[in-house]
Design a protein around this motif. Sequence first.
Motif, PDB file in Angstrom:
ATOM      1  N   THR A   1       0.722  -1.384  -0.217  1.00 39.30           N
ATOM      2  CA  THR A   1       0.102  -0.125  -0.090  1.00 39.30           C
ATOM      3  C   THR A   1       0.896   1.350   0.166  1.00 39.30           C
ATOM      4  O   THR A   1       2.123   1.156   0.388  1.00 39.30           O
ATOM      5  N   VAL A   2       0.100   2.315  -0.280  1.00 42.20           N
ATOM      6  CA  VAL A   2       0.706   3.788  -0.392  1.00 42.20           C
ATOM      7  C   VAL A   2      -0.051   4.534   0.777  1.00 42.20           C
ATOM      8  O   VAL A   2      -1.380   4.386   0.572  1.00 42.20           O
ATOM      9  N   THR A   3       0.471   5.123   1.785  1.00 44.75           N
ATOM     10  CA  THR A   3      -0.162   5.965   2.891  1.00 44.75           C
ATOM     11  C   THR A   3       0.197   7.346   2.499  1.00 44.75           C
ATOM     12  O   THR A   3       1.347   7.640   2.879  1.00 44.75           O
ATOM     13  N   PRO A   4      -0.647   8.105   2.146  1.00 37.42           N
ATOM     14  CA  PRO A   4      -0.319   9.669   2.086  1.00 37.42           C
ATOM     15  C   PRO A   4      -0.313  10.224   3.710  1.00 37.42           C
ATOM     16  O   PRO A   4      -1.032   9.742   4.627  1.00 37.42           O
ATOM     17  N   ILE A   5       0.843  11.240   3.589  1.00 34.46           N
ATOM     18  CA  ILE A   5       1.021  11.580   4.928  1.00 34.46           C
ATOM     19  C   ILE A   5       1.138  13.203   4.789  1.00 34.46           C
ATOM     20  O   ILE A   5       1.534  13.740   3.596  1.00 34.46           O
ATOM     21  N   GLY A   6       0.614  13.962   5.802  1.00 33.96           N
ATOM     22  CA  GLY A   6       0.573  15.536   5.504  1.00 33.96           C
ATOM     23  C   GLY A   6      -0.197  16.458   6.571  1.00 33.96           C
ATOM     24  O   GLY A   6      -1.029  15.455   7.423  1.00 33.96           O
ATOM     25  N   PRO A   7      -0.019  17.643   6.651  1.00 29.54           N
ATOM     26  CA  PRO A   7      -0.526  18.383   7.636  1.00 29.54           C
ATOM     27  C   PRO A   7      -2.313  18.342   7.690  1.00 29.54           C
ATOM     28  O   PRO A   7      -2.857  18.490   8.555  1.00 29.54           O
ATOM     29  N   GLY A   8      -2.770  18.145   6.584  1.00 29.11           N
ATOM     30  CA  GLY A   8      -4.316  18.207   6.441  1.00 29.11           C
ATOM     31  C   GLY A   8      -4.874  16.879   6.552  1.00 29.11           C
ATOM     32  O   GLY A   8      -5.930  16.563   6.357  1.00 29.11           O
ATOM     33  N   ILE A   9      -3.969  15.687   6.619  1.00 31.95           N
ATOM     34  CA  ILE A   9      -4.600  14.361   6.645  1.00 31.95           C
ATOM     35  C   ILE A   9      -4.279  13.848   8.285  1.00 31.95           C
ATOM     36  O   ILE A   9      -3.284  14.062   8.738  1.00 31.95           O
ATOM     37  N   SER A  10      -5.357  13.379   8.853  1.00 27.32           N
ATOM     38  CA  SER A  10      -5.474  12.881  10.144  1.00 27.32           C
ATOM     39  C   SER A  10      -4.486  11.760  10.481  1.00 27.32           C
ATOM     40  O   SER A  10      -4.534  10.968   9.473  1.00 27.32           O
ATOM     41  N   THR A  11      -3.911  11.731  11.531  1.00 28.05           N
ATOM     42  CA  THR A  11      -3.267  10.623  11.579  1.00 28.05           C
ATOM     43  C   THR A  11      -3.900   9.415  12.149  1.00 28.05           C
ATOM     44  O   THR A  11      -3.347   8.375  11.985  1.00 28.05           O
ATOM     45  N   VAL A  12      -5.173   9.553  12.586  1.00 28.99           N
ATOM     46  CA  VAL A  12      -6.050   8.689  13.067  1.00 28.99           C
ATOM     47  C   VAL A  12      -6.646   8.043  11.828  1.00 28.99           C
ATOM     48  O   VAL A  12      -6.818   6.922  11.355  1.00 28.99           O
ATOM     49  N   GLY A  13      -6.896   9.082  10.828  1.00 32.36           N
ATOM     50  CA  GLY A  13      -7.740   8.705   9.693  1.00 32.36           C
ATOM     51  C   GLY A  13      -6.800   8.270   8.350  1.00 32.36           C
ATOM     52  O   GLY A  13      -7.365   8.315   7.222  1.00 32.36           O
ATOM     53  N   ARG A  14      -5.641   8.056   8.532  1.00 33.07           N
ATOM     54  CA  ARG A  14      -4.749   7.638   7.490  1.00 33.07           C
ATOM     55  C   ARG A  14      -5.324   6.237   6.643  1.00 33.07           C
ATOM     56  O   ARG A  14      -5.175   5.272   7.522  1.00 33.07           O
ATOM     57  N   ILE A  15      -5.811   6.298   5.556  1.00 27.97           N
ATOM     58  CA  ILE A  15      -6.214   5.364   4.771  1.00 27.97           C
ATOM     59  C   ILE A  15      -5.087   5.002   3.811  1.00 27.97           C
ATOM     60  O   ILE A  15      -4.860   5.622   2.873  1.00 27.97           O
ATOM     61  N   PRO A  16      -4.712   3.773   4.168  1.00 29.29           N
ATOM     62  CA  PRO A  16      -3.654   3.263   2.916  1.00 29.29           C
ATOM     63  C   PRO A  16      -4.430   2.915   1.674  1.00 29.29           C
ATOM     64  O   PRO A  16      -5.292   2.664   1.698  1.00 29.29           O
ATOM     65  N   CYS A  17      -3.589   3.157   0.516  1.00 30.44           N
ATOM     66  CA  CYS A  17      -4.152   2.787  -0.636  1.00 30.44           C
ATOM     67  C   CYS A  17      -3.463   1.667  -1.236  1.00 30.44           C
ATOM     68  O   CYS A  17      -2.305   1.697  -1.434  1.00 30.44           O
ATOM     69  N   ARG A  18      -4.475   0.567  -1.410  1.00 32.73           N
ATOM     70  CA  ARG A  18      -3.828  -0.641  -2.133  1.00 32.73           C
ATOM     71  C   ARG A  18      -3.311  -0.424  -3.426  1.00 32.73           C
ATOM     72  O   ARG A  18      -4.204   0.120  -4.186  1.00 32.73           O
ATOM     73  N   ILE A  19      -2.058  -1.171  -3.838  1.00 32.25           N
ATOM     74  CA  ILE A  19      -1.395  -0.977  -5.019  1.00 32.25           C
ATOM     75  C   ILE A  19      -2.187  -2.097  -5.884  1.00 32.25           C
ATOM     76  O   ILE A  19      -1.666  -3.237  -5.635  1.00 32.25           O
TER      77      ILE A  19
END
Length: 161
Positions: free
Chosen positions: A106-124
């Motif tokens: 998976t790819v997991t987006p990270i950034g200031p507007g993205i909740s650490t609790v709500g990080r949703i991995p994206c399946r390749i």
Amino acid sequence: MKKLLSVVVLAIGMTVGLGGCSSTPRATPAERLAFYEAHAGDPVRSFRMFGRLNGWTPLGNSAMVVWTRPNEAWLLNFSGPCQDLQFATSITISHFSNTVTARFDTVTPIGPGISTVGRIPCRIDTIRPIDTQALNQSREEIRQAESAARQDAPPAEPPSN
């Protein structure tokens, strides 16, 4: 076949490059995705990733390109929408023994507007190698076509009051 792809890519680039007025327009995510797809090979099961990524480019919420080396890139298509990718300032890619595998990692987006609790991995879903040499050649052809179009364009008239 490669000649046809070059013509299609050049046409897309010229449409993107010549479509605006005085400012340079940006390609839409769909146009950028089509550009990279034109330079992508057949799907592969996995690729090796050592250390850090050399770069990455989101292509809407369904795909992205990751650069593992300056001359090695991979088109990753996701099995569903990757909602936060366009807002990410960085990403993480899961892997096992430095190998990223389609339909497993998976790819997991990270950034200031993205909740650490709500990080949703994206399946390749699929992985396709990018022909970086042909990609760079197409970019150069597009730059040359845009430069020629600017030189042939009549000068802009000043606004009337």
